[in-house]
Every structure is written in structure tokens, then in C-alpha cells.
Design an enzyme around this catalytic site. Structure first.
Site, PDB file in Angstrom:
ATOM      1  N   VAL A  14       0.574 -45.440 -13.712  1.00  0.00           N
ATOM      2  CA  VAL A  14      -0.397 -43.615 -14.162  1.00  0.00           C
ATOM      3  C   VAL A  14      -1.668 -43.927 -14.971  1.00  0.00           C
ATOM      4  CG1 VAL A  14       0.145 -41.456 -14.328  1.00  0.00           C
ATOM      5  CG2 VAL A  14       1.712 -42.357 -12.894  1.00  0.00           C
ATOM      6  N   CYS A 264       9.219 -42.661  -7.924  1.00  0.00           N
ATOM      7  CA  CYS A 264       8.982 -41.354  -7.639  1.00  0.00           C
ATOM      8  C   CYS A 264       9.769 -40.521  -7.881  1.00  0.00           C
ATOM      9  CB  CYS A 264       7.149 -41.004  -7.677  1.00  0.00           C
ATOM     10  SG  CYS A 264       6.727 -41.614  -9.026  1.00  0.00           S
TER      11      CYS A 264
END
Ligand code: UDX
Length: 434
Positions: A14, A264
Site C-alpha cells: 500500500v 486482505c
């Protein structure tokens, strides 16, 4: 357009993608990480992860002087107007994410705030109310009277399409508690051509957990439908197509397959259940989503068992190790679950993946890794396709069949057309299709 000075704390998937994309938009970005070898790799032009398009973007922005890498939070905070917290929030045994990195970074940021205003933005996926804790931590450890705001700006990037998802997101979520914070983030995203939604911080945090959990629910839903299709001879692809044409449902995330994996979905669904529980709500619906996902992997094992009868001493060619195509990420990959189960049953597993071999080998040293799909299929009693890499769609199936001991193909991602594969002499099984 104003060019802002930004610090990105945490240079994982990220952080690195976010920082690079902000630099691409003309801002000056320092990406910080405590992992010295990662920062060294980046400084020398290497990439710690495989992400299509990212390497070129990093190179261009480093060359333009807009993107740099550091192991030190303090100098990055001192020169930055907006500081993004992008550190990991790994799961703990209770399902609650470990927020110790977020807390430690907040303290370190606090110690380096001075009298000019700073905006501290949480981008890591965090439980609702983390923003409140970050604000309190900053107040506690910063010098008295420093001016700052905390905001939430969750990321929605998918591995493999992370650059595109970041530069042209479906929406930008700004969770802010002051007009000043909102305006600052609006100016940062001024050149992004995406709708902006502004909410309070708690709602922004919830949008992230709710979105990922909802997508995971769609995957489990269609996998449950696929199981029913297998029992009654219907075709899950047709069912999904028919459902997806209803605009209220949509086509996305209705591909039946091996179940969801990656870093995730499994972590975020688990965290959302735990967060809900801590708030007094039993999110049993999401528990079922998890159970269907586990059951989907077990169904694959049963399919392989059914074809091989006894796994012991059989050779299985495994195509695909990453949890999905276009990434080298093998975390929570259904392929590794299948590989370890088969090895546990005494089978020899010959695996191939276009990008994930190195990471898979590290995670599972007992795997026999092969140079290509045909090598993996050599002498196999059965080939199992686990990840829908583009290269597998173009396989020469005739050639594959000739190198196998017995031509059985179990396609866990519905990549091939059943009739044409069977016409080549394969015993072919897929997911939710006759
Ligand atoms: C996800 C979210 O999509 C992203 O917004 C968030 O920021 C991070 O988590 P990612 O983990 O990269 O991204 O993968 P994604 O493309 O969402 O796929 C997740 C899993 O679901 C994969 O294992 C994939 O194979 C599976 N999946 C997805 C299906 O089995 N069927 C589908 O139809 C879609």
C-alpha cells in the site's frame, strides 16, 4: 495545482504504490520503512514486490526527484505537510489486528511535530475508532500546543492492478473531523478524476472493512452456488452471468473458483468479525463467509481425491501458486493449502507459477518447483490449475497431455471450455460446471 510534501510511513504494498502514485501526480514524497534492506533495494532501483507498471513509475519519479526512500521517520515528518500511516496491521490469534505498529509510528510522529500544522492520515486497514486512538496518542506524546489533525483515507487497491486502482479509484474516501483536514486532502486529490466522499473518521474506517467483507461475501456466495450447481448439473457461469446483469447485483466478484485468499480478505473479514464482537454484535453472516471459503478448498481436495483414489505416491502438477494472477503474493493462497494437503497425503507436487515461485519456495520448501507448466505436468497423474494466469489460458493442451502420465485436468478457476478440453482426451473437472 499545489505540490505538497508528503511522508508515507510504511513502504509495503500500500505505502509504496500510494507514495509512488502521489509522486506521479507531482507531489514530493518520502517513503519510510524500518526495513533497511527493503529501503536499500529501492534506493538501488530494485523492487521488493511484483506489481505491474510500478517499477517504471518508481524509476521515473525517483529520477525526477519527487520520490525518495528513507529509514528515518523524524526527518520525513519534519518536512512533510501530510503524513500517511501505511504500516501493517497483521492479525493476532484473537482475530483483532495488531495495532502496535500504528501506535509506535504515531508516537514517533508525535515526537517530531513542531509548530506548523500537520495532517496525519491513516491509510492502513484499521478497526473503527483507531483514528480516535491515533489522535489521543499524538496529543499525549506531542509537545503542547502543536497543531494537527487526524484523518482516514482508506485504500482500495488490489494487487496486480494497484497502480491503476490508485491513480483512478472508483471513489476517494476522506474521513475527517475538521474542515481544514478535509480541504487539505481535497487539495491533494485535486487532480484525481474520481468522486470524493467525505465522512466522519469512524465511517471511513468502516467503509474499508465493510467493502472488503462484502466482496468476500460475494465470492463465498457464488462458491456456495457453484457447489449446488455441481449437485444438480447446472452451470455456475450461466447463473453468475444471469445474476450479474441485474445492476443491483453487478457482475464483479461472482467468479466461482478456489476461494478467496491473499493478505486482505482473510485478515479483514476476521478483523471485522472481531471488531463487531468487541462492539457487542455477532457478525455470524461473515463467519459463514469464512466457513464457505474453507469448505471450497476442501471441495477441491475431495475432487482430486476422487480422481486419484489414493494420493500417496501419485504425482500432481500444480499450475499457479499466487493467490490470484499478476502478483507474486502467496499469502493465504488456496494453492499452497492444496499443495500442503496433497504433500501431507503422500503425493509428489510439481509446481509452477510465472512469478510466485521464489515466495512459494520460501513458504513451503518441500515443494518441487518447475521451470514451466509442461515441466510441472511431467509424469503427472493429474494437473490442478489453481491460479488463472493469462499464460495458462494459452497453454498447448495437446503438449500438456502428452507429458502427463494420465490426462486428468482439474481446473479450479474455470479457465478452459469443458467440451474442447474433453475433446482433446482429458478427464476434465472444473468448478460448478458440468
Ligand atoms: C482486495 C480488495 O479488492 C482491495 O480493494 C483491497 O484494498 C485489498 O484487498 P486483493 O487482495 O488484491 O484486493 O485481491 P482481489 O482482487 O480483491 O481478490 C481477492 C480474492 O478473491 C482473490 O483470492 C481472488 O482470487 C478471489 N476472487 C475474486 C474470486 O475467487 N472470485 C472473484 O470473482 C473475485
Amino acid at each position: 495545482m499545489p505540490s505538497l510534501n508528503l511522508a508515507i510511513i510504511g513502504t509495503g504494498h500500500v505505502g509504496l504504490v500510494t507514495g509512488t502514485c502521489f509522486a506521479e501526480k507531482g507531489h514530493r514524497v518520502i517513503c519510510v520503512d524500518s526495513d533497511t534492506s527493503k529501503i536499500e533495494t529501492l534506493r538501488q532501483g530494485g523492487m521488493p514486490i511484483y506489481e505491474p507498471g510500478l517499477e517504471e513509475l518508481v524509476r521515473r519519479n525517483v529520477a525526477a526527484g519527487r520520490l525518495s526512500f528513507s529509514t528515518e521517520i523524524a526527518p520525513a515528518v519534519r518536512v512533510s505537510e501530510i503524513i500517511f500511516i501505511c504500516v501493517g496491521t497483521p492479525p493476532t490469534p484473537t482475530g483483532q489486528p495488531d495495532l502496535s505498529f500504528v501506535e509506535a509510528v504515531s508516537r514517533e510522529i508525535a515526537r517530531n511535530l513542531d509548530d506548523s500544522y500537520r495532517l496525519i492520515v491513516e491509510k492502513s486497514t484499521v478497526p473503527v475508532r483507531t483514528g480516535e486512538h491515533v489522535r489521543r496518542t499524538l496529543e499525549k506524546y506531542a509537545a503542547k500546543g502543536v497543531a494537527f489533525d487526524v484523518a482516514s483515507n482508506p485504500e482500495f487497491l488490489s494487487e496486480g492492478t494497484a497502480v491503476r486502482d490508485t491513480l483512478t479509484p472508483d471513489r476517494i474516501v476522506i474521513g475527517a473531523s475538521s474542515k481544514r483536514a478535509e480541504e487539505k486532502l481535497r487539495s491533494l486529490f485535486e487532480t484525481f478524476n474520481s468522486p470524493i466522499i467525505v465522512t466522519d473518521i469512524n465511517s471511513a474506517e468502516l467503509i474499508k472493512h465493510a467493502s472488503n467483507s462484502f466482496l468476500a461475501m460475494k465470492v463465498s456466495f457464488i462458491n456456495a452456488v457453484a457447489a449446488i450447481c455441481e449437485e444438480c448439473g447446472a452451470n455456475v457461469e450461466e447463473v453468475a452471468r444471469g445474476m450479474g446483469m441485474d445492476k443491483r447485483i453487478g457482475r464483479a466478484f461472482l467468479r466461482a473458483g478456489a476461494g478467496y485468499g491473499g493478505f486482505c480478505f482473510p485478515k479483514d473479514v476476521e478483523a471485522f468479525v472481531a471488531v463487531a464482537e468487541s462492539l457487542g454484535y455477532q457478525f455470524d453472516l461473515l463467519r459463514q463467509v469464512q466457513e464457505v471459503n474453507v469448505a471450497q478448498r476442501e471441495r477441491i481436495v475431495r475432487k482430486i481425491d476422487k480422481e486419484l483414489w489414493v494420493c500417496k505416491d501419485k504425482t500432481v502438477g500444480l499450475l499457479g501458486l499466487s493467490f490470484k494472477p499478476d502478483t507474486d503474493d502467496v499469502r493465504e493462497s488456496p494453492a499452497l493449502f492444496i499443495a500442503s494437503t496433497l504433500i501431507g497425503k503422500g503425493a509428489r507436487v510439481r509446481a509452477y507459477d510465472p512469478k510466485a515461485i521464489d515466495k512459494a519456495r520460501k513458504a513451503m520448501p518441500e515443494l518441487t518447483c518447475c521451470a514451466d507448466a509442461y515441466e510441472a505436468a511431467k509424469g503427472a497423474d493429474c494437473v490442478v490449475l489453481m491460479t488463472e494466469w493469462e499464460e495458462f489460458r494459452r497453454l498447448d493442451l495437446d503438449r500438456l497431455r502428452t507429458v502427463m502420465a494420465h490426462p486428468t485436468l482439474i481446473d479450479c478457476r474455470n479457465v478452459f471450455e469443458p467440451a474442447s478440453v474433453r475433446a482433446l482426451g482429458f478427464t476434465y473437472r472444473s468448478v460448478g460446471r458440468p
